[in-house]
Design an enzyme around this catalytic site. Sequence first.
Site, PDB file in Angstrom:
ATOM      1  N   ASP A 213     -42.189 -46.706  92.021  1.00 12.49           N
ATOM      2  CA  ASP A 213     -43.375 -46.080  91.212  1.00 12.49           C
ATOM      3  C   ASP A 213     -43.406 -47.039  89.852  1.00 12.49           C
ATOM      4  OD1 ASP A 213     -43.045 -44.331  93.165  1.00 12.49           O
ATOM      5  OD2 ASP A 213     -42.094 -42.766  91.548  1.00 12.49           O
TER       6      ASP A 213
ATOM      7  N   GLU B 224     -41.674 -44.545 103.152  1.00  8.82           N
ATOM      8  CA  GLU B 224     -41.397 -43.366 102.202  1.00  8.82           C
ATOM      9  C   GLU B 224     -39.871 -43.131 102.273  1.00  8.82           C
ATOM     10  OE1 GLU B 224     -43.119 -42.457  99.500  1.00  8.82           O
ATOM     11  OE2 GLU B 224     -44.959 -41.693 100.831  1.00  8.82           O
ATOM     12  N   HIS B 225     -39.443 -42.905 101.172  1.00  8.43           N
ATOM     13  CA  HIS B 225     -37.985 -42.830 101.284  1.00  8.43           C
ATOM     14  C   HIS B 225     -36.863 -43.832 101.708  1.00  8.43           C
ATOM     15  CE1 HIS B 225     -37.866 -38.542  99.625  1.00  8.43           C
ATOM     16  NE2 HIS B 225     -38.949 -38.396 100.399  1.00  8.43           N
TER      17      HIS B 225
ATOM     18  N   LYS C 133     -40.767 -33.926  90.623  1.00  8.84           N
ATOM     19  CA  LYS C 133     -39.477 -34.894  90.710  1.00  8.84           C
ATOM     20  C   LYS C 133     -38.328 -34.092  89.829  1.00  8.84           C
ATOM     21  CE  LYS C 133     -39.780 -39.316  89.875  1.00  8.84           C
ATOM     22  NZ  LYS C 133     -39.994 -40.723  89.520  1.00  8.84           N
TER      23      LYS C 133
ATOM     24  N   ARG D 106     -49.886 -44.023  91.367  1.00  6.64           N
ATOM     25  CA  ARG D 106     -49.802 -44.601  92.607  1.00  6.64           C
ATOM     26  C   ARG D 106     -50.141 -43.796  93.656  1.00  6.64           C
ATOM     27  NH1 ARG D 106     -46.491 -42.021  94.514  1.00  6.64           N
ATOM     28  NH2 ARG D 106     -44.343 -41.904  94.520  1.00  6.64           N
TER      29      ARG D 106
HETATM   30  C1  GLA Z   1     -40.325 -40.481  94.761  1.00  7.91           C
HETATM   31  C2  GLA Z   1     -39.704 -41.457  93.904  1.00  7.91           C
HETATM   32  C3  GLA Z   1     -39.644 -42.921  94.563  1.00  7.91           C
HETATM   33  C4  GLA Z   1     -39.708 -42.725  96.195  1.00  7.91           C
HETATM   34  C5  GLA Z   1     -40.520 -41.514  96.755  1.00  7.91           C
HETATM   35  C6  GLA Z   1     -40.090 -41.507  98.320  1.00  7.91           C
HETATM   36  O1  GLA Z   1     -41.790 -40.417  94.355  1.00  7.91           O
HETATM   37  O2  GLA Z   1     -39.917 -41.495  92.610  1.00  7.91           O
HETATM   38  O3  GLA Z   1     -38.937 -43.708  93.895  1.00  7.91           O
HETATM   39  O4  GLA Z   1     -38.144 -42.723  96.343  1.00  7.91           O
HETATM   40  O5  GLA Z   1     -40.001 -40.542  95.999  1.00  7.91           O
HETATM   41  O6  GLA Z   1     -40.591 -42.589  99.032  1.00  7.91           O
END
Ligand code: GLA
Length: 415
Positions: free
Chosen positions: A188, A49-50, A232, A43
């Site tokens: 996600d 974001e966050h 991540k 995606r």
């Molecule tokens: C990562 C996490 C998501 C989200 C983004 C920040 O991609 O997997 O769940 O927290 O960071 O928006």
Amino acid sequence: MAEYGPHNRTDPASTDVSTRLTETFHQHFGSPDAGILIHAPGRVNLIGEHTDYNGLPVFPMAIRHGISVVSRARSDSIIRLINTDPDFEPLEFEISGVIPPYPTGHWGNYVKAAAQVLHREHGITRGFDGVLHGEVPAAAGLSSSSAVVVASGLTLLEHGETPADRMQLMDDFAGAEAYVGTRGGGMDQAISLGAKPGSACRIDFAPLRLRHVAIPDGWTFVVASSLVPAEKSGARQAVYNQRTEECRRALKLAGRGLVGIPPGTYPELMKGRSVEELLALAERSLADPLVRRFRHVVTETDRVSQAVEAMYQDTPSWFGRLMVGSHESLRDDYEVSCPELDELVDISMAAGAFGARLTGAGFGGCIVALTSADSAAAVLSALADSYYASRLDQAPSGQELFIAAPSGGASRTTL
Ligand code: GLA
């Protein structure tokens, strides 16, 4: 089982990918007859974001790049999985309620995460032989790791002949990632399972709800990689988890500044309060850096609502301004940008984009820029000349710089 979307068949793995997967399967495991192909998309988050791990909305869309798995059921509980990328070693492990993890950062932990949660929540015990191919650039902030969880999880559910509700799976798979030590949200997994072709999707988490918004004609989203890896589960995990913790502390302290029972979640705190009231509360009750983290969360949530409206109204200039506001907030208040991402945003804006921002967790990975259909070429070539020419030996590939096609959610094909 078709709960996760036969309507999404417009975006399965490309024929090339499925041929390659089937051939590799043949080499390792024999005929894939009666096997299945699952495709789970990555995606690009357009804005928000966050916010997800604070229970607040996001606005992503699925992209064509994804994770595909060809597999055939086994009669025991063993999973054997080959990655077409030779940098990622083959996996072999047994499904159980307590699966010992590989070392931190190992790709197989995302498969183990899916297997463990599905064993616990859905009684899945049946293993498979499979081959996985990733088209999502790894560590680019485009959710390759969650697509691995979704693709391997759906593979297990298919072979276990266990129907599962799509919304339930969004929760299960989001929770599964605690296995790799990330205290993330559910964006996600939800978009990978629930996307509709041609649409972006506003996702709310309290309770979980998806609203699809058709992307107006001509709106073009360019994705550009900073070439700085944003893993991540790697070194950046600690900073990501630190932000989630800071948000928790900020919520607690801000809640103490209110009369009555302190709210337990951000949605509760924000309900019925304006952005101005919330920012005044933050000024009274929080010190730096919590006051800035809180300001990002509150203003970003407001930008998500506005962005959805801007898309409904087909006003790309408004949407673009919100993207720029989001980037500045992530850079200055949330402190998750880096010079390379800032540079990509600046180049895109100078070349005529309506807006641009970092996408995903940050600390590297990609930016997304909104352009008109007419100005997309100018933005792409400005990025190629001003960013990649000095960093790459050749022109950027379709993994580094591309126009994102809004794609459907996870799909299944019988071989
Ligand atoms: C990562 C996490 C998501 C989200 C983004 C920040 O991609 O997997 O769940 O927290 O960071 O928006």
